[in-house]
Scaffold this motif. Structure first.
Motif, PDB file in Angstrom:
ATOM      1  N   TRP A 176      23.337 -12.339   9.166  1.00  0.00           N
ATOM      2  CA  TRP A 176      23.892 -11.191   8.436  1.00  0.00           C
ATOM      3  C   TRP A 176      23.552  -9.859   9.078  1.00  0.00           C
ATOM      4  CZ3 TRP A 176      20.819 -11.022   3.172  1.00  0.00           C
ATOM      5  CH2 TRP A 176      19.467 -10.857   3.448  1.00  0.00           C
ATOM      6  N   GLN A 177      22.819  -9.871  10.183  1.00  0.00           N
ATOM      7  CA  GLN A 177      22.583  -8.602  10.866  1.00  0.00           C
ATOM      8  C   GLN A 177      22.625  -8.833  12.364  1.00  0.00           C
ATOM      9  OE1 GLN A 177      19.270  -6.115   9.545  1.00  0.00           O
ATOM     10  NE2 GLN A 177      19.043  -5.404  11.625  1.00  0.00           N
ATOM     11  N   SER A 178      23.829  -9.045  12.890  1.00  0.00           N
ATOM     12  CA  SER A 178      23.932  -9.262  14.323  1.00  0.00           C
ATOM     13  C   SER A 178      25.231  -8.682  14.843  1.00  0.00           C
ATOM     14  CB  SER A 178      23.874 -10.752  14.635  1.00  0.00           C
ATOM     15  OG  SER A 178      24.217 -10.951  15.986  1.00  0.00           O
ATOM     16  N   ALA A 179      25.102  -7.868  15.895  1.00  0.00           N
ATOM     17  CA  ALA A 179      26.301  -7.283  16.500  1.00  0.00           C
ATOM     18  C   ALA A 179      27.077  -8.347  17.267  1.00  0.00           C
ATOM     19  CB  ALA A 179      25.908  -6.148  17.429  1.00  0.00           C
ATOM     20  N   LEU A 180      26.449  -9.494  17.540  1.00  0.00           N
ATOM     21  CA  LEU A 180      27.129 -10.553  18.291  1.00  0.00           C
ATOM     22  C   LEU A 180      27.829 -11.530  17.360  1.00  0.00           C
ATOM     23  CD1 LEU A 180      24.350 -11.164  20.933  1.00  0.00           C
ATOM     24  CD2 LEU A 180      26.402  -9.780  21.135  1.00  0.00           C
ATOM     25  N   ASP A 181      27.786 -11.229  16.063  1.00  0.00           N
ATOM     26  CA  ASP A 181      28.404 -12.110  15.082  1.00  0.00           C
ATOM     27  C   ASP A 181      29.335 -11.252  14.222  1.00  0.00           C
ATOM     28  OD1 ASP A 181      28.997 -14.252  13.534  1.00  0.00           O
ATOM     29  OD2 ASP A 181      27.161 -14.175  12.343  1.00  0.00           O
ATOM     30  N   PRO A 182      30.415 -10.724  14.819  1.00  0.00           N
ATOM     31  CA  PRO A 182      31.231  -9.721  14.126  1.00  0.00           C
ATOM     32  C   PRO A 182      31.962 -10.294  12.922  1.00  0.00           C
ATOM     33  CG  PRO A 182      32.235 -10.329  16.212  1.00  0.00           C
ATOM     34  CD  PRO A 182      30.903 -10.991  16.180  1.00  0.00           C
ATOM     35  N   LYS A 183      31.995  -9.497  11.855  1.00  0.00           N
ATOM     36  CA  LYS A 183      32.672  -9.912  10.621  1.00  0.00           C
ATOM     37  C   LYS A 183      33.724  -8.886  10.190  1.00  0.00           C
ATOM     38  CE  LYS A 183      29.987 -13.491   9.766  1.00  0.00           C
ATOM     39  NZ  LYS A 183      30.458 -14.834  10.099  1.00  0.00           N
ATOM     40  N   GLY A 184      34.020  -7.946  11.064  1.00  0.00           N
ATOM     41  CA  GLY A 184      35.028  -6.948  10.729  1.00  0.00           C
ATOM     42  C   GLY A 184      35.741  -6.514  11.988  1.00  0.00           C
ATOM     43  N   PRO A 185      36.901  -5.836  11.839  1.00  0.00           N
ATOM     44  CA  PRO A 185      37.696  -5.472  13.025  1.00  0.00           C
ATOM     45  C   PRO A 185      36.939  -4.548  13.985  1.00  0.00           C
ATOM     46  CG  PRO A 185      38.555  -4.425  11.040  1.00  0.00           C
ATOM     47  CD  PRO A 185      37.537  -5.417  10.590  1.00  0.00           C
ATOM     48  N   ALA A 186      36.170  -3.589  13.442  1.00  0.00           N
ATOM     49  CA  ALA A 186      35.451  -2.660  14.322  1.00  0.00           C
ATOM     50  C   ALA A 186      34.421  -3.408  15.147  1.00  0.00           C
ATOM     51  CB  ALA A 186      34.782  -1.570  13.486  1.00  0.00           C
ATOM     52  N   ALA A 187      33.676  -4.286  14.471  1.00  0.00           N
ATOM     53  CA  ALA A 187      32.622  -5.015  15.170  1.00  0.00           C
ATOM     54  C   ALA A 187      33.216  -5.979  16.187  1.00  0.00           C
ATOM     55  CB  ALA A 187      31.756  -5.756  14.163  1.00  0.00           C
ATOM     56  N   SER A 188      34.346  -6.644  15.843  1.00  0.00           N
ATOM     57  CA  SER A 188      34.899  -7.596  16.819  1.00  0.00           C
ATOM     58  C   SER A 188      35.446  -6.857  18.034  1.00  0.00           C
ATOM     59  CB  SER A 188      35.973  -8.502  16.212  1.00  0.00           C
ATOM     60  OG  SER A 188      36.378  -8.082  14.965  1.00  0.00           O
ATOM     61  N   GLU A 189      36.039  -5.672  17.789  1.00  0.00           N
ATOM     62  CA  GLU A 189      36.543  -4.868  18.907  1.00  0.00           C
ATOM     63  C   GLU A 189      35.384  -4.520  19.857  1.00  0.00           C
ATOM     64  OE1 GLU A 189      39.767  -4.250  18.986  1.00  0.00           O
ATOM     65  OE2 GLU A 189      39.764  -3.071  20.838  1.00  0.00           O
ATOM     66  N   LEU A 190      34.285  -4.072  19.252  1.00  0.00           N
ATOM     67  CA  LEU A 190      33.124  -3.671  20.057  1.00  0.00           C
ATOM     68  C   LEU A 190      32.503  -4.881  20.757  1.00  0.00           C
ATOM     69  CD1 LEU A 190      31.478  -1.100  17.632  1.00  0.00           C
ATOM     70  CD2 LEU A 190      32.534  -0.623  19.826  1.00  0.00           C
ATOM     71  N   ALA A 191      32.443  -6.008  20.047  1.00  0.00           N
ATOM     72  CA  ALA A 191      31.838  -7.204  20.636  1.00  0.00           C
ATOM     73  C   ALA A 191      32.665  -7.667  21.830  1.00  0.00           C
ATOM     74  CB  ALA A 191      31.738  -8.308  19.587  1.00  0.00           C
ATOM     75  N   TRP A 192      34.004  -7.667  21.646  1.00  0.00           N
ATOM     76  CA  TRP A 192      34.882  -8.073  22.744  1.00  0.00           C
ATOM     77  C   TRP A 192      34.675  -7.159  23.945  1.00  0.00           C
ATOM     78  CZ3 TRP A 192      38.749  -5.512  25.357  1.00  0.00           C
ATOM     79  CH2 TRP A 192      39.532  -6.317  26.208  1.00  0.00           C
ATOM     80  N   LEU A 193      34.603  -5.846  23.658  1.00  0.00           N
ATOM     81  CA  LEU A 193      34.455  -4.854  24.732  1.00  0.00           C
ATOM     82  C   LEU A 193      33.161  -5.077  25.510  1.00  0.00           C
ATOM     83  CD1 LEU A 193      36.216  -2.413  25.542  1.00  0.00           C
ATOM     84  CD2 LEU A 193      34.613  -0.975  24.319  1.00  0.00           C
ATOM     85  N   ILE A 194      32.057  -5.294  24.775  1.00  0.00           N
ATOM     86  CA  ILE A 194      30.773  -5.413  25.462  1.00  0.00           C
ATOM     87  C   ILE A 194      30.736  -6.702  26.273  1.00  0.00           C
ATOM     88  CG2 ILE A 194      29.507  -6.495  23.551  1.00  0.00           C
ATOM     89  CD1 ILE A 194      28.019  -3.912  25.870  1.00  0.00           C
ATOM     90  N   TRP A 195      31.338  -7.783  25.728  1.00  0.00           N
ATOM     91  CA  TRP A 195      31.366  -9.037  26.499  1.00  0.00           C
ATOM     92  C   TRP A 195      32.175  -8.861  27.764  1.00  0.00           C
ATOM     93  CZ3 TRP A 195      27.665 -12.039  26.026  1.00  0.00           C
ATOM     94  CH2 TRP A 195      27.127 -12.445  24.789  1.00  0.00           C
ATOM     95  N   PHE A 196      33.339  -8.192  27.668  1.00  0.00           N
ATOM     96  CA  PHE A 196      34.186  -7.998  28.836  1.00  0.00           C
ATOM     97  C   PHE A 196      33.479  -7.126  29.873  1.00  0.00           C
ATOM     98  CE2 PHE A 196      37.553  -6.054  31.314  1.00  0.00           C
ATOM     99  CZ  PHE A 196      38.289  -7.175  31.669  1.00  0.00           C
ATOM    100  N   PHE A 197      32.877  -6.024  29.406  1.00  0.00           N
ATOM    101  CA  PHE A 197      32.124  -5.143  30.318  1.00  0.00           C
ATOM    102  C   PHE A 197      31.038  -5.934  31.036  1.00  0.00           C
ATOM    103  CE2 PHE A 197      32.521  -0.385  30.110  1.00  0.00           C
ATOM    104  CZ  PHE A 197      33.757  -0.355  29.508  1.00  0.00           C
ATOM    105  N   THR A 198      30.283  -6.707  30.239  1.00  0.00           N
ATOM    106  CA  THR A 198      29.158  -7.451  30.819  1.00  0.00           C
ATOM    107  C   THR A 198      29.668  -8.452  31.848  1.00  0.00           C
ATOM    108  OG1 THR A 198      28.138  -7.232  28.660  1.00  0.00           O
ATOM    109  CG2 THR A 198      27.088  -8.749  30.198  1.00  0.00           C
ATOM    110  N   ALA A 199      30.745  -9.160  31.508  1.00  0.00           N
ATOM    111  CA  ALA A 199      31.264 -10.173  32.421  1.00  0.00           C
ATOM    112  C   ALA A 199      31.769  -9.533  33.720  1.00  0.00           C
ATOM    113  CB  ALA A 199      32.394 -10.945  31.737  1.00  0.00           C
ATOM    114  N   LEU A 200      32.556  -8.455  33.577  1.00  0.00           N
ATOM    115  CA  LEU A 200      33.121  -7.812  34.764  1.00  0.00           C
ATOM    116  C   LEU A 200      32.006  -7.236  35.649  1.00  0.00           C
ATOM    117  CD1 LEU A 200      35.827  -7.213  36.027  1.00  0.00           C
ATOM    118  CD2 LEU A 200      35.784  -4.973  34.971  1.00  0.00           C
ATOM    119  N   CYS A 201      31.028  -6.587  34.996  1.00  0.00           N
ATOM    120  CA  CYS A 201      29.924  -6.016  35.769  1.00  0.00           C
ATOM    121  C   CYS A 201      29.119  -7.120  36.452  1.00  0.00           C
ATOM    122  CB  CYS A 201      29.034  -5.164  34.876  1.00  0.00           C
ATOM    123  SG  CYS A 201      29.864  -3.681  34.313  1.00  0.00           S
ATOM    124  N   ALA A 202      29.016  -8.276  35.793  1.00  0.00           N
ATOM    125  CA  ALA A 202      28.292  -9.393  36.401  1.00  0.00           C
ATOM    126  C   ALA A 202      29.031  -9.861  37.644  1.00  0.00           C
ATOM    127  CB  ALA A 202      28.148 -10.530  35.397  1.00  0.00           C
TER     128      ALA A 202
END
Lengths: 337, 177
Positions: A23-49
């Motif tokens: 119930w308190q994790s940015a990696l477990d999104p439960k709303g549109p804002a959080a999923s947008e941000l989670a997707w963004l951070i995963w994509f950034f991390t993957a591309l930078c990797a």
């Protein structure tokens, strides 16, 4: 032995990953804002990797393939400069493309975030205090404006607009599974829109160091179906229950005669202080002292008897009460559902 | 040699920074009675009576934490409703040199606890004793009766005077040094 070690690693990994859910994790999104941000951070991390791996290859491979010392190191090789120039220009070009791409992605993600609350029907004013949250539900009808503390009820599936401000120091509002964090600044109003896709309880935490009890400044967002939310709102608008039973009556008497009344408000009684959490329906909340204790008779008594033992430095003073007085006070508060 | 002394001196100085003012947020309730009577005048037939002092007064009088807490409570409990941030309104000003009922912290504590004629209500049982002491310490600093290094800073509201740590010292107020 080898199997034991691998099992230990697997268990540790599983336990670590478990921290990402809940119930308190940015990696477990439960709303549109959080999923947008989670997707963004995963994509950034993957591309930078990927970029990092490519750079490492480009660095390590030539080092491994170093040719033997040349007979004439200063001799000019035809075409070498051109090759190097091409390589550098290609790298610069690729970098520019990646940077522009990521900037655009972040720009469009921001637009998506901003669009979430454009048609929000519900406005909630959240005020940060050391160390609790004041929550005020705005309504066009003044008699329907509702003030509670620490728990934010919202209708699930509907966008909600939060107006964030503070009365003392800078706090930060963060419900990781629903949205990004935003500061609460004294004398300034910030706007945060969020939406919970499904009913549920999401924990939030003050995300800006705000003093001694910063870590104990939790909050909960409780997303409910619309009908249940409306019923909750109507319940909360009612004045506090009249105490029945001698003990609870004595408790109310004490509450009004003792220092409690200087800071706290209880609807339907002369207690009207607004510098501390509203206690009109305190027993209907899940926690006490901003997410520090679960709501129970024992915890209520412990909190009143020695708030400084539970949250040292909090602004609730130690009030002298005898055992009987404490029991009466708890009996009264416990009935404020 | 000199380098060694410097090396030694540095941690000593660094550790000195760890020394901080005590914050007693959990008062012993046995000490919290606050029932000591405080005289409003030193006039006494047959000579001056010994000045009354409370054993708590000293721990609140020049304590920066308690004074800033007092400043917060002054706003929370709406003292400004009558005293207008110390400038005076319906109630007397708190920032001048003459005090109707004495300028000692004990007198101010007694004023808040027991009330005074002509409108000052009694806050006995409504404010815990330690918080009355904090309020008294802050109110005293409004007239400069507190070391400026400890007096609260930065007013969040419109004030009738500069912040307390910039007030002229009440002891030399209006006199040439």
């Amino acid at each position: 032995m080898k199997r034991l070690v691998s099992m230990a690693f697997a268990t540790a990994g599983a336990l670590l990953l478990q921290g990402c859910a809940g119930w308190q994790s940015a990696l477990d999104p439960k709303g549109p804002a959080a999923s947008e941000l989670a997707w963004l951070i995963w994509f950034f991390t993957a591309l930078c990797a990927v970029v990092w791996v490519l750079v490492m290859i480009a660095l390590v491979v030539p080092l491994m393939m170093r040719s033997r010392a040349q007979a004439e190191p200063l001799a000019i090789k035809a075409g070498a400069d051109d090759r190097k120039l091409r390589a550098v220009m290609t790298a610069v070009g690729l970098t520019a493309i990646v940077l522009i791409g990521l900037t655009l992605l972040s720009f469009f993600a921001n637009r998506t975030l901003a669009a979430i609350g454009s048609d929000a029907a519900l406005t909630i004013r959240v005020t940060g205090h050391q160390w609790w949250w004041e929550v005020r539900y705005e309504d066009a009808t003044p008699s329907r404006i509702l003030t509670t503390a620490n728990e934010i009820h919202i209708p699930a599936g509907e966008p909600v607009r939060l107006l964030l401000t503070s009365t003392d120091v800078i706090h930060s509002f963060w419900i990781p599974s629903l949205s990004g964090k935003l500061d609460l600044i004294p004398g300034h109003m910030n706007v945060l829109d969020l939406k919970a896709d499904k009913p549920g309880v999401y924990r939030g935490q003050c995300a800006e160091f705000c003093g001694a009890q910063h870590a104990n400044m939790g909050t909960f967002i409780i997303a409910e179906p619309r009908a249940k939310f409306d019923a909750w709102w109507n319940d909360q608008l009612q004045p506090a229950a009249t105490p029945t039973g001698d003990e609870a009556k004595a408790g109310q008497d004490l509450f009004l005669k003792r220092p409690c009344v200087m800071c706290h408000r209880i609807g339907g009684t002369p207690a009207g202080g607004t510098v501390a959490p509203d206690l009109t329906h305190i027993a209907s909340r899940q926690t006490l002292a901003a997410g520090t204790l679960t709501m129970s008779r024992g915890n209520l008594a412990a909190w009143i008897a020695d708030p400084q033992g539970i949250k040292p430095g909090s602004h609730m003073p130690v009030v002298e009460l005898s055992g009987d007085e404490l029991n009466a006070m708890v009996a009264y508060l416990e009935a404020l559902k | 040699m000199r380098a060694a002394v410097a090396m030694l001196l540095f941690p000593v100085l660094a550790l000195a920074a760890c020394q901080r003012e005590e914050r007693d947020t959990r008062p012993q309730s046995a000490l919290g009675s606050g029932e000591q009577p405080t005289p409003v005048t030193t006039l006494e037939p047959g000579g001056q009576r010994p000045p009354a002092s409370d054993n708590k007064a000293a721990s609140f009088e020049a304590n920066a934490f308690h004074m800033s807490e007092g400043k917060r409570l002054f706003g929370w409990f709406n003292c400004s409703g009558c005293h207008a941030n110390g400038g005076g309104g319906m109630g007397p000003a708190l920032m001048d040199q003459k005090w109707l009922y004495g300028s000692s912290i004990e007198s101010i504590h007694a004023t808040i606890r027991d009330g005074r004629p002509n409108g000052m209500p009694s806050f006995r049982d409504k404010i815990p004793d330690d918080q009355i002491w904090e309020l008294a310490a802050f109110v005293r600093s409004l007239s400069g009766n507190a070391p400026s290094s400890a007096a609260p800073q930065r007013n969040d509201d419109m004030m009738a005077h500069p912040s307390e740590n910039r007030m002229p010292d009440a002891a030399t107020l209006g006199k040439s040094p």
